[in-house]
Design an enzyme around this catalytic site. Structure first.
Site, PDB file in Angstrom:
ATOM      1  N   ASP A  13      18.065 142.710  -1.107  1.00  0.00           N
ATOM      2  CA  ASP A  13      17.070 142.741  -2.185  1.00  0.00           C
ATOM      3  C   ASP A  13      17.404 143.744  -3.286  1.00  0.00           C
ATOM      4  OD1 ASP A  13      15.635 140.894  -0.661  1.00  0.00           O
ATOM      5  OD2 ASP A  13      14.565 142.476   0.407  1.00  0.00           O
ATOM      6  N   LYS A  16      20.684 141.216  -6.460  1.00  0.00           N
ATOM      7  CA  LYS A  16      21.950 140.457  -6.526  1.00  0.00           C
ATOM      8  C   LYS A  16      21.833 139.204  -7.376  1.00  0.00           C
ATOM      9  CE  LYS A  16      21.852 140.008  -2.078  1.00  0.00           C
ATOM     10  NZ  LYS A  16      20.771 140.920  -1.735  1.00  0.00           N
ATOM     11  N   GLY A  40      16.208 135.832  -0.139  1.00  0.00           N
ATOM     12  CA  GLY A  40      15.219 135.512  -1.171  1.00  0.00           C
ATOM     13  C   GLY A  40      15.731 136.121  -2.459  1.00  0.00           C
ATOM     14  N   HIS A  41      16.134 135.282  -3.395  1.00  0.00           N
ATOM     15  CA  HIS A  41      16.802 135.748  -4.609  1.00  0.00           C
ATOM     16  C   HIS A  41      15.979 135.370  -5.835  1.00  0.00           C
ATOM     17  CE1 HIS A  41      20.954 135.571  -2.385  1.00  0.00           C
ATOM     18  NE2 HIS A  41      20.173 136.521  -1.943  1.00  0.00           N
ATOM     19  N   GLN A 222      22.045 139.090   1.526  1.00  0.00           N
ATOM     20  CA  GLN A 222      21.796 140.312   2.306  1.00  0.00           C
ATOM     21  C   GLN A 222      22.565 141.507   1.717  1.00  0.00           C
ATOM     22  OE1 GLN A 222      22.506 137.212   4.431  1.00  0.00           O
ATOM     23  NE2 GLN A 222      20.370 136.968   3.944  1.00  0.00           N
TER      24      GLN A 222
HETATM   25  P1  GDP Z   1      18.187 139.927  -4.232  1.00  0.00           P
HETATM   26  O1  GDP Z   1      17.784 139.399  -2.908  1.00  0.00           O
HETATM   27  O2  GDP Z   1      19.213 141.019  -4.114  1.00  0.00           O
HETATM   28  O3  GDP Z   1      18.620 138.869  -5.200  1.00  0.00           O
HETATM   29  O4  GDP Z   1      16.906 140.638  -4.852  1.00  0.00           O
HETATM   30  P2  GDP Z   1      15.375 140.117  -4.779  1.00  0.00           P
HETATM   31  O5  GDP Z   1      15.195 139.005  -5.744  1.00  0.00           O
HETATM   32  O6  GDP Z   1      14.968 139.878  -3.379  1.00  0.00           O
HETATM   33  O7  GDP Z   1      14.611 141.431  -5.214  1.00  0.00           O
HETATM   34  C1  GDP Z   1      14.859 142.088  -6.406  1.00  0.00           C
HETATM   35  C2  GDP Z   1      13.570 142.135  -7.225  1.00  0.00           C
HETATM   36  O8  GDP Z   1      13.706 143.079  -8.258  1.00  0.00           O
HETATM   37  C3  GDP Z   1      13.247 140.809  -7.898  1.00  0.00           C
HETATM   38  O9  GDP Z   1      11.849 140.690  -7.993  1.00  0.00           O
HETATM   39  C4  GDP Z   1      13.856 140.981  -9.290  1.00  0.00           C
HETATM   40  O10 GDP Z   1      13.231 140.178 -10.279  1.00  0.00           O
HETATM   41  C5  GDP Z   1      13.593 142.444  -9.529  1.00  0.00           C
HETATM   42  N1  GDP Z   1      14.572 143.142 -10.381  1.00  0.00           N
HETATM   43  C6  GDP Z   1      15.907 142.967 -10.453  1.00  0.00           C
HETATM   44  N2  GDP Z   1      16.462 143.886 -11.270  1.00  0.00           N
HETATM   45  C7  GDP Z   1      15.446 144.664 -11.715  1.00  0.00           C
HETATM   46  C8  GDP Z   1      15.378 145.831 -12.560  1.00  0.00           C
HETATM   47  O11 GDP Z   1      16.378 146.332 -13.057  1.00  0.00           O
HETATM   48  N3  GDP Z   1      14.142 146.370 -12.759  1.00  0.00           N
HETATM   49  C9  GDP Z   1      13.018 145.862 -12.208  1.00  0.00           C
HETATM   50  N4  GDP Z   1      11.863 146.459 -12.451  1.00  0.00           N
HETATM   51  N5  GDP Z   1      13.038 144.773 -11.406  1.00  0.00           N
HETATM   52  C10 GDP Z   1      14.247 144.190 -11.152  1.00  0.00           C
HETATM   53  P1  IMO Z   2      18.580 138.934   0.403  1.00  0.00           P
HETATM   54  O1  IMO Z   2      19.768 138.029   0.239  1.00  0.00           O
HETATM   55  C1  IMO Z   2      16.475 141.821   2.891  1.00  0.00           C
HETATM   56  C2  IMO Z   2      16.846 141.292   7.222  1.00  0.00           C
HETATM   57  C3  IMO Z   2      15.589 140.946   7.987  1.00  0.00           C
HETATM   58  C4  IMO Z   2      15.903 141.625   9.308  1.00  0.00           C
HETATM   59  C5  IMO Z   2      17.392 141.376   9.476  1.00  0.00           C
HETATM   60  C6  IMO Z   2      17.740 140.164  10.339  1.00  0.00           C
HETATM   61  O2  IMO Z   2      17.356 138.485  -0.287  1.00  0.00           O
HETATM   62  O3  IMO Z   2      18.957 140.340   0.077  1.00  0.00           O
HETATM   63  P2  IMO Z   2      17.627 137.541   9.909  1.00  0.00           P
HETATM   64  O4  IMO Z   2      16.469 136.653   9.566  1.00  0.00           O
HETATM   65  O5  IMO Z   2      18.733 137.514   8.917  1.00  0.00           O
HETATM   66  O6  IMO Z   2      18.126 137.322  11.305  1.00  0.00           O
HETATM   67  O7  IMO Z   2      17.000 139.030   9.909  1.00  0.00           O
HETATM   68  O8  IMO Z   2      17.902 141.175   8.176  1.00  0.00           O
HETATM   69  N1  IMO Z   2      17.166 140.377   6.100  1.00  0.00           N
HETATM   70  C7  IMO Z   2      17.007 140.697   4.816  1.00  0.00           C
HETATM   71  N2  IMO Z   2      16.472 141.799   4.241  1.00  0.00           N
HETATM   72  N3  IMO Z   2      16.994 140.837   2.119  1.00  0.00           N
HETATM   73  C8  IMO Z   2      17.565 139.753   2.685  1.00  0.00           C
HETATM   74  O9  IMO Z   2      18.223 138.820   1.968  1.00  0.00           O
HETATM   75  C9  IMO Z   2      17.554 139.615   4.086  1.00  0.00           C
HETATM   76  N4  IMO Z   2      17.983 138.669   4.960  1.00  0.00           N
HETATM   77  C10 IMO Z   2      17.755 139.159   6.180  1.00  0.00           C
HETATM   78  O10 IMO Z   2      14.451 141.491   7.365  1.00  0.00           O
HETATM   79  O11 IMO Z   2      15.723 143.013   9.197  1.00  0.00           O
HETATM   80 MG    MG Z   3      16.097 139.216  -1.693  1.00  0.00          MG
END
Ligand code: GDP
Ligand code: IMO
Ligand code: MG
Length: 428
Positions: A13, A16, A40-41, A222
């Site tokens: 999270d 990416k 979750g992206h 991840q």
């Molecule tokens: P990922 O799994 O690495 O793709 O990241 P996620 O989407 O799960 O979580 C990142 C969250 O931060 C999302 O809600 C993005 O829209 C938000 N985000 C990404 N870059 C920034 C930033 O520079 N500032 C803020 N405030 N939010 C950001």
């Molecule tokens: P993105 O791509 C954050 C964590 C779960 C748990 C561990 C194992 O959005 O960054 P799993 O379901 O993969 O067997 O769970 O990994 N986990 C993540 N945490 N972002 C993710 O994906 C994750 N995918 C799995 O919370 O701790």
């Molecule tokens: Mg994510």
């Protein structure tokens, strides 16, 4: 742009998808190489918020090819749901391709994941309950269904006869789960075959060969600290999110990779169980969680928050093969008086100081973070687009992070939108 891998440098999270989407503008082929719908992206662009789980976050441009590689695991029902949601936002899938070698998450994998989480007491991982661990387990045990099996009557029949007796015995005896009949598996597979048919790249070798002289972007899910080999095992996922994972899960070898961008938040978050030395369980952690909207995209769970940890980041640079860093969510600190950075761990039993990451996570409960404190900048960064326009204290903070981790920061993100980005130094 060089052929680039985007990976998470922390526990997922990190933002990416935002970085993948940005770099995808310059890529001809984008390959998601590991993980499944546990990811979750989020991409914010053109006034819309798009949520991806398995579909490559580079698909929004419509003029590149997006490939779900052999290293991924695909839960058909979740894939269908994700597609339908994105379709309702106008996303087009004409350029989506799926590797025939990707592994299928079957309904029993989800059931086993749920059972394990409910019954493992202290050993609970806090998984996303998307069947990830059980699917990769079956893949390694050589009892999994691949996408290509769906299109071969012979393979499917032989595989079901090989897999089902042993699977049913384990499901019934260990997990108390109803056994599956052969007819049930066949009818599920017929349904899955129809669902995937328009996208399966049986010509994937030609496709990869055609793109050898073009620009390839590899999308990781991840993060390094969730890597099955290098993460905080056993509190990890079941695949290899490190840069090297791209060489395994994409169909290209390591010689195709020229750059690895490690995405890191200006702080750290973690979802699920497991050690987290710089975790903040006080009101500061809550403030980061509130301002950063730190709730999981896939499960909605609140993310644990803590100060930036240069010990894990240095480790991620090493084992992830990171050549450039994208520092995200720095704007979350806009109102902070001071910002801390964890520069080392101290073992409270004997005062031993660690500046390199100790891989035995069972001692992490004895580790305390050693902090350096930086002054805040008390300025809204969200509208800044050039490095030169950043306030001095923000520049100092970025320079400090860069100095500690030993890798250049090439991108600074000051908000979720595609536009809210500052590029620094050599172009990516
Ligand atoms: P990922 O799994 O690495 O793709 O990241 P996620 O989407 O799960 O979580 C990142 C969250 O931060 C999302 O809600 C993005 O829209 C938000 N985000 C990404 N870059 C920034 C930033 O520079 N500032 C803020 N405030 N939010 C950001
Ligand atoms: P993105 O791509 C954050 C964590 C779960 C748990 C561990 C194992 O959005 O960054 P799993 O379901 O993969 O067997 O769970 O990994 N986990 C993540 N945490 N972002 C993710 O994906 C994750 N995918 C799995 O919370 O701790
Ligand atoms: Mg994510």
């Amino acid at each position: 742009m060089k052929n680039t891998v985007v990976i998470g440098a922390q526990w997922g999270d990190e933002g990416k998808a935002k970085i993948t989407d940005l770099l995808a503008q310059k890529a001809d082929l984008i390959i998601r190489y590991q993980g499944g719908c546990n990811a979750g992206h989020t991409v914010v662009a053109n006034g819309n918020t798009y949520k991806f789980h398995l579909i490559p976050s580079g698909i929004l441009y419509g003029n590149n090819t997006c490939f779900i590689g052999a290293g991924t695991v695909i839960h058909p029902e979740s894939f269908e749901k994700e597609m339908n949601e994105l379709k309702s936002q106008g996303v087009d899938f004409k350029n989506l391709k799926i590797s025939p070698l990707a592994t299928i998450t079957m309904p029993y994998h989800i059931e086993v994941d749920g059972w394990s989480e409910a019954n493992s007491g202290k050993g609970k991982i806090g998984t996303t309950k998307r069947g990830i661990g059980p699917t990769y387990t079956d893949k390694m045990a050589r009892v999994a269904f691949k996408i290509q099996d769906l299109y071969s009557y012979e393979a499917l029949n032989e595989k079901i006869d090989m897999i089902l007796p042993i699977k049913n015995k384990t499901l019934e005896k260990v997990y108390g789960i109803e056994p599956y009949t052969k007819d049930c598996i066949i009818s599920l597979c017929e349904k899955y075959a129809e669902l995937f048919r328009p996208y399966v790249a049986f010509d994937w070798q030609d496709m990869l060969n055609r793109h050898k002289d073009k620009t390839v972007l590899f999308e990781g899910a991840q993060g390094v600290m969730l890597d099955i080999d290098y993460g905080t095992y056993p509190f990890v996922t079941s695949s290899n999110p490190i840069g090297g994972g791209a060489a395994v899960g994409s169909g290209y070898g390591p010689t195709m990779i020229q750059e690895v961008v490690g995405v890191s938040k200006a702080y750290v978050t973690r979802v699920g169980e497991g050690p987290f030395v710089s975790e903040l369980t006080d009101e500061v952690g809550k403030k980061i969680q509130d301002i950063g909207h730190e709730y999981g995209v896939t499960t909605g769970r609140p993310r644990r928050c803590g100060w930036f940890d240069s010990v894990i980041m240095k480790y991620a640079v090493l084992v992830g093969g990171i050549t450039k860093v994208a520092l995200t969510k720095i704007d979350v600190f806009d109102t902070f008086d001071e910002i801390k950075i964890c520069v080392a761990y101290k073992d409270c039993r004997n005062d031993k100081v660690y500046t390199s990451y100790p891989t035995d996570v069972f001692i992490h409960k004895y580790l305390e973070p050693v902090y350096e404190t930086m002054p805040g900048w008390k300025t809204d960064l969200s509208g800044i687009r050039n490095y030169a326009d950043l306030p001095e204290n923000a520049k100092k903070y970025i320079a400090k992070v860069e100095d500690l981790i030993g890798a250049p920061i090439g991108i600074i993100s000051v908000g979720p939108d595609r536009e809210q980005t500052i590029f620094v130094g050599d172009a990516l």
